[in-house]
Write a protein that holds these residues in place. Structure first.
Motif, short mmCIF file in Angstrom:
data_model
loop_
_atom_site.label_atom_id
_atom_site.label_comp_id
_atom_site.label_asym_id
_atom_site.label_seq_id
_atom_site.Cartn_x
_atom_site.Cartn_y
_atom_site.Cartn_z
N MET A 1 34.46 68.05 81.13
CA MET A 1 35.86 68.12 80.78
C MET A 1 36.36 66.83 80.18
O MET A 1 37.39 66.82 79.56
CB MET A 1 36.70 68.47 82.01
N ALA A 2 35.67 65.72 80.33
CA ALA A 2 36.14 64.45 79.77
C ALA A 2 36.29 64.53 78.27
O ALA A 2 37.16 63.90 77.70
CB ALA A 2 35.18 63.33 80.14
N LEU A 3 35.46 65.35 77.61
CA LEU A 3 35.53 65.47 76.16
C LEU A 3 36.89 66.01 75.73
O LEU A 3 37.43 65.60 74.72
CB LEU A 3 34.41 66.38 75.66
N VAL A 4 37.46 66.93 76.49
CA VAL A 4 38.77 67.48 76.16
C VAL A 4 39.81 66.37 76.15
O VAL A 4 40.64 66.29 75.26
CB VAL A 4 39.16 68.60 77.14
N LEU A 5 39.77 65.48 77.12
CA LEU A 5 40.75 64.42 77.21
C LEU A 5 40.53 63.35 76.14
O LEU A 5 41.47 62.72 75.68
CB LEU A 5 40.72 63.78 78.59
N ASP A 6 39.27 63.13 75.73
CA ASP A 6 38.95 62.07 74.79
C ASP A 6 39.08 62.49 73.33
O ASP A 6 39.03 61.64 72.45
CB ASP A 6 37.54 61.56 75.03
N ALA A 7 39.21 63.77 73.05
CA ALA A 7 39.28 64.22 71.67
C ALA A 7 40.58 63.77 71.04
O ALA A 7 41.64 63.86 71.64
CB ALA A 7 39.17 65.74 71.61
N PRO A 8 40.52 63.25 69.80
CA PRO A 8 41.75 62.82 69.13
C PRO A 8 42.59 64.03 68.75
O PRO A 8 42.08 65.15 68.68
CB PRO A 8 41.22 62.10 67.89
N PRO A 9 43.88 63.82 68.49
CA PRO A 9 44.69 64.95 68.04
C PRO A 9 44.24 65.41 66.66
O PRO A 9 43.55 64.68 65.95
CB PRO A 9 46.11 64.39 68.00
N ALA A 10 44.63 66.61 66.29
CA ALA A 10 44.31 67.12 64.96
C ALA A 10 44.91 66.18 63.91
O ALA A 10 45.96 65.59 64.13
CB ALA A 10 44.87 68.53 64.80
N PRO A 11 44.24 66.03 62.77
CA PRO A 11 44.74 65.10 61.75
C PRO A 11 46.01 65.60 61.08
O PRO A 11 46.27 66.81 61.04
CB PRO A 11 43.59 65.03 60.76
N SER A 12 46.78 64.68 60.54
CA SER A 12 47.95 65.03 59.74
C SER A 12 47.48 65.44 58.36
O SER A 12 46.45 64.99 57.87
CB SER A 12 48.88 63.82 59.59
N LEU A 13 48.27 66.29 57.72
CA LEU A 13 47.94 66.74 56.37
C LEU A 13 48.91 66.15 55.36
O LEU A 13 50.03 65.78 55.70
CB LEU A 13 48.03 68.27 56.31
N PRO A 14 48.50 66.08 54.10
CA PRO A 14 49.41 65.61 53.05
C PRO A 14 50.51 66.65 52.83
O PRO A 14 50.40 67.79 53.27
CB PRO A 14 48.50 65.49 51.82
N PRO A 15 51.59 66.30 52.11
CA PRO A 15 52.69 67.24 51.91
C PRO A 15 52.35 68.41 50.98
O PRO A 15 53.10 69.39 50.92
CB PRO A 15 53.82 66.39 51.33
N ARG A 16 51.23 68.33 50.25
CA ARG A 16 50.84 69.43 49.36
C ARG A 16 49.34 69.68 49.46
O ARG A 16 48.56 68.76 49.65
CB ARG A 16 51.19 69.12 47.92
N ALA A 17 48.96 70.97 49.32
CA ALA A 17 47.55 71.36 49.29
C ALA A 17 47.42 72.65 48.49
O ALA A 17 48.07 73.64 48.80
CB ALA A 17 46.99 71.56 50.70
N GLY A 18 46.60 72.64 47.45
CA GLY A 18 46.35 73.85 46.67
C GLY A 18 47.61 74.46 46.08
O GLY A 18 47.72 75.67 46.01
N GLY A 19 48.57 73.65 45.66
CA GLY A 19 49.80 74.19 45.08
C GLY A 19 50.83 74.62 46.11
O GLY A 19 51.88 75.14 45.76
N TRP A 20 50.55 74.42 47.38
CA TRP A 20 51.45 74.79 48.46
C TRP A 20 52.10 73.54 49.03
O TRP A 20 51.46 72.50 49.16
CB TRP A 20 50.69 75.48 49.59
N ALA A 21 53.37 73.66 49.41
CA ALA A 21 54.06 72.58 50.12
C ALA A 21 53.81 72.77 51.61
O ALA A 21 53.92 73.88 52.13
CB ALA A 21 55.56 72.64 49.82
N LEU A 22 53.47 71.69 52.30
CA LEU A 22 53.19 71.74 53.74
C LEU A 22 54.26 70.95 54.48
O LEU A 22 54.45 69.77 54.22
CB LEU A 22 51.82 71.16 54.05
N ARG A 23 54.95 71.62 55.40
CA ARG A 23 55.99 70.96 56.19
C ARG A 23 55.57 70.98 57.65
O ARG A 23 55.35 72.06 58.23
CB ARG A 23 57.33 71.69 56.02
N PRO A 24 55.43 69.81 58.28
CA PRO A 24 55.05 69.79 59.71
C PRO A 24 56.13 70.43 60.57
O PRO A 24 57.32 70.22 60.34
CB PRO A 24 54.92 68.31 60.04
#
Length: 161
Positions: A1-24
């Motif tokens: 279970m230590a791996l669950v606690l040590d895993a980093p959060p999911a990465p942030s994405l840029p504001p655009r990808a493939g012609g799509w706007a991405l809003r967190p």
């Protein structure tokens, strides 16, 4: 279970990808706590799409395969129109691998009966791997890997002896 606690959060994405706007839609504190980020993706061609990106160690799929600490799970809702969602995914995959160069695999797990999403994933470059049973039902695991992983030869003659 230590791996669950040590895993980093999911990465942030840029504001655009493939012609799509991405809003967190997830604040940074929640992303760190859950190991996940959520986005709303919009483009001129259709309705908004909700994306969730999790680290596998923070997701039920961790019980389905031998994962790496930087592997990601991608959930897309809704996946009703093949072409626009396919374009989004094609733009999103390189953005995710760029956001975390140590990510070796992005997993998607649509329901076993969701053939529309399965076709969309295949059209976007995901590869069907296997089926898995989760507490909420059966899913089909799809994977996308960066060129640095898929370009490695698995021929016996190329293996170190």
């Amino acid at each position: 279970m230590a791996l669950v606690l040590d895993a980093p959060p999911a990465p942030s994405l840029p504001p655009r990808a493939g012609g799509w706007a991405l809003r967190p839609t997830t604040d940074p504190a929640e992303a760190s706590r859950r190991g996940a980020r959520a986005y709303t993706a919009t483009c001129d061609a259709g309705p908004p799409v909700r994306l969730e990106i999790h680290r596998v160690p923070h997701h039920p799929l961790r019980a389905c395969y031998p994962f790496g600490a930087h592997d990601l799970v991608l959930s897309v809702t809704p996946a009703t129109e093949v072409a626009p969602i396919t374009d989004l995914l094609r733009g999103l995959l390189p953005a995710l691998f760029t956001a975390d160069p140590r990510c070796r695999r992005i997993i998607a797990a649509p329901a076993e009966c969701d053939s529309a999403t399965q076709l969309t994933l295949e059209a976007a470059g995901f590869r069907r791997v296997t089926e898995a049973d989760l507490p909420d039902g059966s899913v089909v695991l799809y994977t996308a890997e960066p060129p640095s992983v898929t370009g490695v030869s698995t021929a016996l003659d190329d293996m170190p002896h």
